[in-house]
Design a protein around this motif. Structure first.
Motif, PDB file in Angstrom:
ATOM      1  N   GLU A 100      -2.279 -10.849   2.020  1.00  0.00           N
ATOM      2  CA  GLU A 100      -1.193  -9.957   2.435  1.00  0.00           C
ATOM      3  C   GLU A 100      -1.712  -8.546   2.691  1.00  0.00           C
ATOM      4  OE1 GLU A 100       2.801 -10.247   0.728  1.00  0.00           O
ATOM      5  OE2 GLU A 100       1.940 -11.606  -0.748  1.00  0.00           O
ATOM      6  N   LEU A 101      -2.646  -8.112   1.879  1.00  0.00           N
ATOM      7  CA  LEU A 101      -3.230  -6.781   2.049  1.00  0.00           C
ATOM      8  C   LEU A 101      -3.936  -6.681   3.390  1.00  0.00           C
ATOM      9  CD1 LEU A 101      -3.841  -4.029   0.679  1.00  0.00           C
ATOM     10  CD2 LEU A 101      -5.917  -5.078  -0.252  1.00  0.00           C
ATOM     11  N   ALA A 102      -4.714  -7.698   3.732  1.00  0.00           N
ATOM     12  CA  ALA A 102      -5.422  -7.704   5.015  1.00  0.00           C
ATOM     13  C   ALA A 102      -4.442  -7.688   6.184  1.00  0.00           C
ATOM     14  CB  ALA A 102      -6.338  -8.923   5.101  1.00  0.00           C
ATOM     15  N   GLU A 103      -3.358  -8.446   6.070  1.00  0.00           N
ATOM     16  CA  GLU A 103      -2.355  -8.495   7.142  1.00  0.00           C
ATOM     17  C   GLU A 103      -1.673  -7.141   7.308  1.00  0.00           C
ATOM     18  OE1 GLU A 103       0.257 -11.616   6.069  1.00  0.00           O
ATOM     19  OE2 GLU A 103      -1.122 -13.234   6.643  1.00  0.00           O
ATOM     20  N   LEU A 104      -1.352  -6.508   6.193  1.00  0.00           N
ATOM     21  CA  LEU A 104      -0.682  -5.214   6.251  1.00  0.00           C
ATOM     22  C   LEU A 104      -1.594  -4.149   6.857  1.00  0.00           C
ATOM     23  CD1 LEU A 104       1.770  -3.472   5.594  1.00  0.00           C
ATOM     24  CD2 LEU A 104       0.902  -3.228   3.262  1.00  0.00           C
ATOM     25  N   LEU A 105      -2.849  -4.116   6.436  1.00  0.00           N
ATOM     26  CA  LEU A 105      -3.788  -3.132   6.970  1.00  0.00           C
ATOM     27  C   LEU A 105      -4.074  -3.377   8.449  1.00  0.00           C
ATOM     28  CD1 LEU A 105      -6.324  -2.897   4.004  1.00  0.00           C
ATOM     29  CD2 LEU A 105      -4.654  -1.163   4.703  1.00  0.00           C
ATOM     30  N   ASP A 106      -4.175  -4.639   8.833  1.00  0.00           N
ATOM     31  CA  ASP A 106      -4.405  -4.962  10.235  1.00  0.00           C
ATOM     32  C   ASP A 106      -3.220  -4.509  11.089  1.00  0.00           C
ATOM     33  OD1 ASP A 106      -5.995  -6.462  12.354  1.00  0.00           O
ATOM     34  OD2 ASP A 106      -4.094  -7.532  12.452  1.00  0.00           O
ATOM     35  N   ALA A 107      -1.990  -4.741  10.590  1.00  0.00           N
ATOM     36  CA  ALA A 107      -0.797  -4.303  11.323  1.00  0.00           C
ATOM     37  C   ALA A 107      -0.760  -2.783  11.415  1.00  0.00           C
ATOM     38  CB  ALA A 107       0.456  -4.831  10.629  1.00  0.00           C
ATOM     39  N   LEU A 108      -1.181  -2.117  10.361  1.00  0.00           N
ATOM     40  CA  LEU A 108      -1.230  -0.653  10.366  1.00  0.00           C
ATOM     41  C   LEU A 108      -2.232  -0.143  11.403  1.00  0.00           C
ATOM     42  CD1 LEU A 108      -0.286   1.973   9.001  1.00  0.00           C
ATOM     43  CD2 LEU A 108      -2.110   1.658   7.324  1.00  0.00           C
ATOM     44  N   ALA A 109      -3.380  -0.799  11.479  1.00  0.00           N
ATOM     45  CA  ALA A 109      -4.394  -0.419  12.464  1.00  0.00           C
ATOM     46  C   ALA A 109      -3.889  -0.619  13.882  1.00  0.00           C
ATOM     47  CB  ALA A 109      -5.670  -1.236  12.233  1.00  0.00           C
ATOM     48  N   ARG A 110      -3.226  -1.732  14.123  1.00  0.00           N
ATOM     49  CA  ARG A 110      -2.717  -2.008  15.461  1.00  0.00           C
ATOM     50  C   ARG A 110      -1.617  -1.030  15.858  1.00  0.00           C
ATOM     51  NH1 ARG A 110      -4.441  -6.569  17.820  1.00  0.00           N
ATOM     52  NH2 ARG A 110      -5.735  -7.944  16.545  1.00  0.00           N
ATOM     53  N   ALA A 111      -0.773  -0.672  14.902  1.00  0.00           N
ATOM     54  CA  ALA A 111       0.269   0.313  15.186  1.00  0.00           C
ATOM     55  C   ALA A 111      -0.351   1.656  15.566  1.00  0.00           C
ATOM     56  CB  ALA A 111       1.182   0.472  13.968  1.00  0.00           C
ATOM     57  N   ALA A 112      -1.376   2.073  14.845  1.00  0.00           N
ATOM     58  CA  ALA A 112      -2.033   3.345  15.135  1.00  0.00           C
ATOM     59  C   ALA A 112      -2.749   3.307  16.477  1.00  0.00           C
ATOM     60  CB  ALA A 112      -3.015   3.695  14.023  1.00  0.00           C
ATOM     61  N   ALA A 113      -3.374   2.176  16.807  1.00  0.00           N
ATOM     62  CA  ALA A 113      -4.089   2.061  18.080  1.00  0.00           C
ATOM     63  C   ALA A 113      -3.134   2.036  19.259  1.00  0.00           C
ATOM     64  CB  ALA A 113      -4.949   0.797  18.076  1.00  0.00           C
TER      65      ALA A 113
END
Length: 217
Positions: A100-113
């Motif tokens: 879940e942590l990896a999914e949340l961080l990945d979604a955060l990265a994609r939102a920022a990009a």
């Protein structure tokens, strides 16, 4: 002729009120977004925004009431995007907290990009973060999600237990958002929602989890 009024033309290059360019609210926000990113919110005045648009400050106030409103509107799309990040399941839900942590961080990265300049203003990449109260609350909410996942992961032995979850959460947010924003601003981006091909935001998530959190790996 006595009593006649002769019309006097303005000097060449003079911009009269009747011909002054009319700028819509979206143009005001676009100019403010660029200036907040270039100079920082605190160093940007309403006069600066008006100058960027080539209008008077009085004309600017026809569209917005002040700098605080402008900032909230600029970062509004970021708050909306962050509210749609993957939800954190309750403890004992069966899923690995590291997953879940990896999914949340990945979604955060994609939102920022996908919207790097607004995210830079919101998070404070290269400067102080947005001081807007709603923005601060939203950042705290994201950090809280990460803290809960990190705590669960440590309790299950999936991560190191000698790290303060609140400090680790802030470090993770800073690394992931900073990398995504820096990569997207420095390269040509594709359609909204795409992570730039040259950007390693998802791989940064993997590196952080593998090198910083997981013991013995």
């Amino acid at each position: 002729m006595p009593g006649a009024v002769t019309a006097v033309s303005p000097p060449p290059g003079t911009v009269t009120p009747s011909c002054r360019p009319r700028r819509g609210r979206e143009e005001v926000l676009a100019a403010a977004t660029a200036l907040f990113h270039e100079r920082g919110h605190d160093a940007t005045s309403m006069s600066d925004i008006a100058d960027r648009l080539g209008v008077t400050k009085a004309a600017l106030y026809r569209h917005v009431r002040g700098r605080a409103e402008v900032l909230r509107e600029v970062t509004g799309p970021v708050r909306a995007r962050l509210r749609s990040l993957p939800a954190v399941s309750a403890a004992g839900g069966g899923r690995s907290p590291v997953t879940e942590l990896a999914e949340l961080l990945d979604a955060l990265a994609r939102a920022a990009a996908a919207d790097p300049v607004r995210h830079a203003v919101f998070w404070g990449v290269g400067g102080p973060p947005s001081p807007d109260a709603a923005d601060a609350e939203c950042r705290a909410s994201v950090a809280g999600r990460l803290v809960r996942l990190l705590t669960r992961a440590a309790d299950r032995g999936e991560t190191r237990c000698d790290l303060d979850p609140s400090i680790t959460a802030r470090l993770l947010m800073g690394a992931v958002v900073g990398t995504a924003v820096g990569t997207a601003v420095g390269t040509a981006t594709g359609a909204e929602g795409e992570v730039p091909a040259a950007g390693g935001s998802p791989s940064v998530v993997d590196i952080l989890l593998d090198g910083l959190l997981r013991p013995g790996r």
